[in-house]
Design a protein around this motif. Structure first.
Motif, PDB file in Angstrom:
ATOM      1  N   ASN A 128      -8.882  -3.784  -1.067  1.00  0.00           N
ATOM      2  CA  ASN A 128      -8.362  -3.016   0.061  1.00  0.00           C
ATOM      3  C   ASN A 128      -7.120  -2.210  -0.310  1.00  0.00           C
ATOM      4  N   GLY A 129      -7.129  -1.694  -1.537  1.00  0.00           N
ATOM      5  CA  GLY A 129      -6.223  -0.613  -1.878  1.00  0.00           C
ATOM      6  C   GLY A 129      -4.957  -0.911  -2.630  1.00  0.00           C
ATOM      7  N   GLU A 130      -4.653  -2.167  -2.960  1.00  0.00           N
ATOM      8  CA  GLU A 130      -3.340  -2.438  -3.558  1.00  0.00           C
ATOM      9  C   GLU A 130      -3.198  -1.912  -4.985  1.00  0.00           C
ATOM     10  N   LEU A 131      -4.303  -1.544  -5.624  1.00  0.00           N
ATOM     11  CA  LEU A 131      -4.217  -1.007  -6.979  1.00  0.00           C
ATOM     12  C   LEU A 131      -4.692   0.441  -7.054  1.00  0.00           C
ATOM     13  N   GLU A 132      -4.868   1.056  -5.912  1.00  0.00           N
ATOM     14  CA  GLU A 132      -5.360   2.429  -5.906  1.00  0.00           C
ATOM     15  C   GLU A 132      -4.391   3.370  -6.621  1.00  0.00           C
ATOM     16  N   LYS A 133      -4.977   4.252  -7.461  1.00  0.00           N
ATOM     17  CA  LYS A 133      -4.239   5.277  -8.216  1.00  0.00           C
ATOM     18  C   LYS A 133      -3.251   4.672  -9.217  1.00  0.00           C
ATOM     19  N   GLN A 134      -3.445   3.398  -9.543  1.00  0.00           N
ATOM     20  CA  GLN A 134      -2.574   2.747 -10.531  1.00  0.00           C
ATOM     21  C   GLN A 134      -3.287   2.625 -11.880  1.00  0.00           C
ATOM     22  N   SER A 135      -2.517   2.691 -12.946  1.00  0.00           N
ATOM     23  CA  SER A 135      -3.050   2.451 -14.297  1.00  0.00           C
ATOM     24  C   SER A 135      -1.940   1.846 -15.158  1.00  0.00           C
ATOM     25  N   PRO A 136      -1.480   0.663 -14.801  1.00  0.00           N
ATOM     26  CA  PRO A 136      -0.372   0.042 -15.542  1.00  0.00           C
ATOM     27  C   PRO A 136      -0.780  -0.313 -16.972  1.00  0.00           C
ATOM     28  N   LYS A 137       0.207  -0.431 -17.832  1.00  0.00           N
ATOM     29  CA  LYS A 137      -0.068  -0.879 -19.186  1.00  0.00           C
ATOM     30  C   LYS A 137      -0.520  -2.338 -19.193  1.00  0.00           C
ATOM     31  N   VAL A 138       0.155  -3.146 -18.357  1.00  0.00           N
ATOM     32  CA  VAL A 138      -0.116  -4.588 -18.341  1.00  0.00           C
ATOM     33  C   VAL A 138      -0.113  -5.085 -16.904  1.00  0.00           C
ATOM     34  N   LEU A 139      -1.018  -6.025 -16.625  1.00  0.00           N
ATOM     35  CA  LEU A 139      -0.997  -6.763 -15.359  1.00  0.00           C
ATOM     36  C   LEU A 139      -0.971  -8.258 -15.682  1.00  0.00           C
ATOM     37  N   VAL A 140      -0.049  -8.975 -15.052  1.00  0.00           N
ATOM     38  CA  VAL A 140       0.077 -10.423 -15.239  1.00  0.00           C
ATOM     39  C   VAL A 140      -0.512 -11.120 -14.017  1.00  0.00           C
ATOM     40  N   LEU A 141      -1.517 -11.974 -14.243  1.00  0.00           N
ATOM     41  CA  LEU A 141      -2.179 -12.690 -13.155  1.00  0.00           C
ATOM     42  C   LEU A 141      -1.723 -14.146 -13.142  1.00  0.00           C
ATOM     43  N   GLU A 142      -1.100 -14.543 -12.034  1.00  0.00           N
ATOM     44  CA  GLU A 142      -0.652 -15.929 -11.826  1.00  0.00           C
ATOM     45  C   GLU A 142      -1.240 -16.402 -10.506  1.00  0.00           C
ATOM     46  N   LEU A 173       0.832  -1.203   0.000  1.00  0.00           N
ATOM     47  CA  LEU A 173       0.000   0.000   0.000  1.00  0.00           C
ATOM     48  C   LEU A 173       0.865   1.250   0.000  1.00  0.00           C
ATOM     49  N   ALA A 174       1.943   1.204   0.778  1.00  0.00           N
ATOM     50  CA  ALA A 174       2.858   2.350   0.832  1.00  0.00           C
ATOM     51  C   ALA A 174       3.507   2.593  -0.530  1.00  0.00           C
ATOM     52  N   LEU A 175       3.886   1.519  -1.218  1.00  0.00           N
ATOM     53  CA  LEU A 175       4.524   1.647  -2.533  1.00  0.00           C
ATOM     54  C   LEU A 175       3.579   2.256  -3.561  1.00  0.00           C
ATOM     55  N   VAL A 176       2.356   1.741  -3.627  1.00  0.00           N
ATOM     56  CA  VAL A 176       1.433   2.221  -4.662  1.00  0.00           C
ATOM     57  C   VAL A 176       0.978   3.657  -4.381  1.00  0.00           C
ATOM     58  N   SER A 177       1.072   4.073  -3.143  1.00  0.00           N
ATOM     59  CA  SER A 177       0.703   5.459  -2.831  1.00  0.00           C
ATOM     60  C   SER A 177       1.786   6.443  -3.253  1.00  0.00           C
ATOM     61  N   GLN A 178       3.013   5.952  -3.459  1.00  0.00           N
ATOM     62  CA  GLN A 178       4.149   6.812  -3.769  1.00  0.00           C
ATOM     63  C   GLN A 178       4.493   6.857  -5.256  1.00  0.00           C
ATOM     64  N   LYS A 179       4.076   5.823  -5.997  1.00  0.00           N
ATOM     65  CA  LYS A 179       4.571   5.706  -7.371  1.00  0.00           C
ATOM     66  C   LYS A 179       3.567   4.972  -8.248  1.00  0.00           C
ATOM     67  N   LYS A 180       3.552   5.345  -9.524  1.00  0.00           N
ATOM     68  CA  LYS A 180       2.743   4.619 -10.488  1.00  0.00           C
ATOM     69  C   LYS A 180       3.627   3.636 -11.250  1.00  0.00           C
ATOM     70  N   PHE A 181       3.085   2.456 -11.471  1.00  0.00           N
ATOM     71  CA  PHE A 181       3.840   1.389 -12.124  1.00  0.00           C
ATOM     72  C   PHE A 181       3.238   1.076 -13.495  1.00  0.00           C
ATOM     73  N   ASP A 182       4.110   0.657 -14.422  1.00  0.00           N
ATOM     74  CA  ASP A 182       3.656   0.325 -15.778  1.00  0.00           C
ATOM     75  C   ASP A 182       3.343  -1.158 -15.950  1.00  0.00           C
ATOM     76  N   LEU A 183       3.901  -1.978 -15.068  1.00  0.00           N
ATOM     77  CA  LEU A 183       3.683  -3.429 -15.126  1.00  0.00           C
ATOM     78  C   LEU A 183       3.473  -3.931 -13.710  1.00  0.00           C
ATOM     79  N   ILE A 184       2.413  -4.709 -13.505  1.00  0.00           N
ATOM     80  CA  ILE A 184       2.154  -5.291 -12.190  1.00  0.00           C
ATOM     81  C   ILE A 184       2.066  -6.804 -12.320  1.00  0.00           C
ATOM     82  N   MET A 185       2.810  -7.493 -11.473  1.00  0.00           N
ATOM     83  CA  MET A 185       2.787  -8.953 -11.412  1.00  0.00           C
ATOM     84  C   MET A 185       1.978  -9.342 -10.179  1.00  0.00           C
TER      85      MET A 185
END
Length: 700
Positions: A318-332, A260-272
């Motif tokens: 519960n917030g792990e993707l808040e304010k994120q808009s990655p190009k790609v998300l990989v679901l495993e 939660l702390a990470l996603v509040s500080q930065k936007k990511f382009d790829l989420i695993m």
């Protein structure tokens, strides 16, 4: 239904009918017949039994009818006695068990099925049992058999016959219940593989009971239990509510807070997003792979060790993707959902697939512009490299999840072949604990996913280890032809599920122009006449067939198409592979391959198939002869390829069919009327192919 005899506890699950219609039929002899042929005719007697109550000399398949005297009749049981295909234990397994069933209100039809040492005995026994059950379901009142239920019970080898009966039955064809008592031979595997020769049906409807006397060996007991676990995992289970789709907090609140702390500080382009398999990229030994393939893409690791679909749902809500808009998300995700060792509940394949669907729907809501890659559940198995119910349920769930892919916003990616040996067992080097990829296995995963990931990210490939052998590197269309390659691929994806093929052909223009679905269409959109319509109908007319032949395709093109969904989610019983002839060509777009390279390419195609459709019979066609001159360099290269291909097929227990010699004169020249252009067969040439593969089609 429960029935007891001196040797066996016969367990059935009963749906008792409360109304029993009385039917008056004209033929009273059939109403009271004690013996029936499988075409429904009364017989004067059955196969002779010895003083020990066993049949040793089999003359014909037949039914022995033992009707209940109970006023409340529940139904009819087709009873398959044991005897290990050498005898039929009519008295103990048949008549004694039937008496016990009669007391419970069941009419019983004991089947005398084929026995003997002939290699086709088992298939003949299967045919007997299938015909007998069809007769009972369709005409039982005609024979004085009452009640609404139609059940099957098998003891020993009879249990094996019963399990084989249901393997390919759809829901409407299945009995109301199936009871397997000390079932034999369920430990057997398909030739050249580690996959069970007799898995449960994909959509079990019948209620299943598997029981043992305690006298069986451990192999029989273990294989029977795994069969039951797989059956349960394939079943619908309790879907309301589905526990795999209800958000539940996992055990790692500390890690959640850190993310939660990470996603509040930065936007990511790829989420695993995933479980421990994804989480492992944070370990030191996996950092090299992460830094090569994911860190340059501004990636975030949301893998949580031990998590299931319901836990990821909670994390997202519960917030792990808040304010994120990655190009790609990989679901495993998935392996923990079917873990029966470390969790109190095991989800079924349908429950897991619906849990994955719930995640995808939530992701689409939270991240509407993000492309989603759904990874096929990795081939985990507790206790060793060979498939168990754990892996079978994961693979079934993945098959169902393929339907989520629209190839616009949601993509399905199957990389499982990189973890497997050719026989289907898990490669210990790449998955040491048979659950988690090693660093070397993780790199293979990243490399296999890279073409799709780089295209969706809109960047270039980060894989620097490109094989020298172009025949094993998947690539899309290379050459122009008389049809639109991309349109045909799209049409395959559109129709494949509705075709629901029993047979799949994979190949190049020789396969493409034979006929079938998808229909042949020229570049201008006009229909094209097949080259072998009569030959096609002679072998395929009664079957559902999908033709994955693409003109000008090489092995690398077939690999690309297999990696992009053309066979995902399908369950053909037979696959015919005819690929490689275009690898002998040198063009501006691709170089000519050597014989060994081409065979390696064909092997790669077969490994994809073994991973995706493990229960299909693979038939490899030797490359057809080409060129007018028997001494032409291409003809000589094809001869070399076929020699190496024969060795490969033999070593891996694959069926190789070589029709080339039947197309040629003794001097190597083509017989008249066989070929249109010394490459593509005429209908007469296709008929040779059809005649060669017909035995493999008919034996299914």
């Amino acid at each position: 239904m429960k029935a007891l005899c001196c040797q066996y506890a016969l367990v059935f699950f009963i749906v008792i009918s409360t109304a029993h219609a009385q039917t008056v039929l004209k033929n009273q002899d059939l109403q009271h017949a004690k013996y029936l042929s499988l075409d429904g005719k009364a017989l004067s007697g059955g196969n002779k039994t010895g003083t020990d109550g066993k049949v040793y000399l089999f003359k014909m398949p037949l039914l022995r009818l033992q009707r209940t005297t109970s006023k409340t009749v529940r139904g009819t049981v087709l009873l398959l006695p044991g005897g290990e295909y050498k005898t039929l234990t009519i008295k103990n397994d048949g008549q004694n068990t039937a008496l016990s069933l009669n007391k419970k209100g069941y009419d019983v039809a004991i089947l005398d099925y084929h026995i003997g040492s002939d290699p086709y005995t088992r298939d003949l026994a299967l045919k007997d049992a299938t015909s007998a059950f069809k007769l009972i379901k369709e005409s039982r009142t005609k024979f004085g058999l009452r009640g609404s239920q139609a059940d099957i019970a098998g003891i020993g080898a009879g249990g094996h016959v019963a399990a084989r009966m249901l393997q390919y039955m759809d829901e409407q064809e299945q009995p109301d219940s199936l009871s397997l008592i000390s079932p034999s031979y369920l430990d057997e595997t398909l030739p050249g593989t580690v996959f069970p020769a007799v898995p449960p049906p994909l959509n079990p409807k019948a209620k299943l009971g598997v029981t043992f006397t305690g006298a069986e060996n451990i192999v029989t007991t273990q294989s029977g239990r795994e069969y039951k676990k797989t059956w349960t995992g394939y079943s619908k289970g309790n879907l309301n509510p589905n526990p795999a789709a209800i958000p539940i907090e996992g055990y790692s609140r500390k890690r959640h807070d850190e993310k939660l702390a990470l996603v509040s500080q930065k936007k990511f382009d790829l989420i695993m997003l995933g479980n421990s398999i994804t989480n492992n990229f944070e370990k030191q030994e996996y950092q090299q792979i992460w830094k090569q393939f994911f860190e340059p893409r501004n990636a975030l690791n949301l893998g949580f060790s031990g998590y299931r679909t319901e836990n990821l749902l909670w994390n997202i809500e519960n917030g792990e993707l808040e304010k994120q808009s990655p190009k790609v998300l990989v679901l495993e995700i998935g392996t923990n959902n079917v873990d029966e060792k470390n969790y109190p509940t095991r989800h079924t394949a349908i429950q897991l697939a619906e849990g994955m669907e719930a995640i995808v729907k939530l992701l689409r809501k939270k991240l509407p512009s993000t492309k989603i890659i759904i990874l096929r559940c990795f081939p985990g198995a507790y206790g060793g490299p060979n498939p168990t119910s754990h892996r079978a349920i994961l693979e079934r769930a993945s098959d169902i999840a393929t339907r989520l892919a629209d190839n616009k916003d949601i993509f399905y990616c199957d990389v499982n072949h990189v973890f497997l040996n050719f026989d289907g067992s898990i490669n210990k080097e790449f998955m040491p604990d048979y659950l988690h990829p090693s660093p070397a296995g993780a790199k293979l995963w990243a490399q296999a996913m890279e073409p799709l990931l780089s295209s969706l990210m809109g960047d270039h490939s980060l894989d620097n280890d490109i094989p020298k052998n172009t025949a094993i590197s998947p690539v899309a269309k290379l050459e122009n032809d008389s049809y639109n390659w991309w349109d045909r691929h799209a049409e395959v994806l559109r129709i494949k599920d509705s075709v629901n093929p029993e047979i799949v052909l994979i190949g190049n223009s020789i396969t493409h122009f034979w006929g079938g679905q998808p229909k042949l269409v020229n570049n201008n959109g006009q229909p094209r006449t097949p080259n072998g319509p009569k030959a096609w109908d002679s072998v395929f007319a009664k079957h559902r067939v999908l033709n994955l032949g693409f003109g000008w395709d090489r092995t690398q093109n077939a690999l690309w198409r297999l990696d992009h969904g053309e066979i995902d989610g399908l369950h053909p019983r037979t696959i015919i592979v005819d690929i490689g002839t275009n690898n002998t060509s040198q063009t501006e777009n691709a170089r000519m391959n050597t014989a060994s390279e081409i065979v390696e390419g064909i092997r790669a195609v077969c490994l994809r198939l073994r991973s995706k459709v493990p229960y299909a019979k693979i038939i490899i066609m030797a490359i057809f002869p080409r060129e007018k001159d028997p001494q032409h360099p291409r003809r000589l290269l094809i001869n070399e390829i076929n020699r190496e291909l024969a060795v490969f097929a033999k070593e891996n227990h694959l069926t190789l069919s070589d029709v080339g010699p039947k197309m040629l004169n003794v001097d190597g020249t083509f017989l008249p009327g066989i070929m249109l252009d010394y490459t593509h067969p005429a209908d007469k040439g296709y008929q040779i192919w059809a005649d060669a593969i017909r035995p493999y089609i008919d034996e299914r």
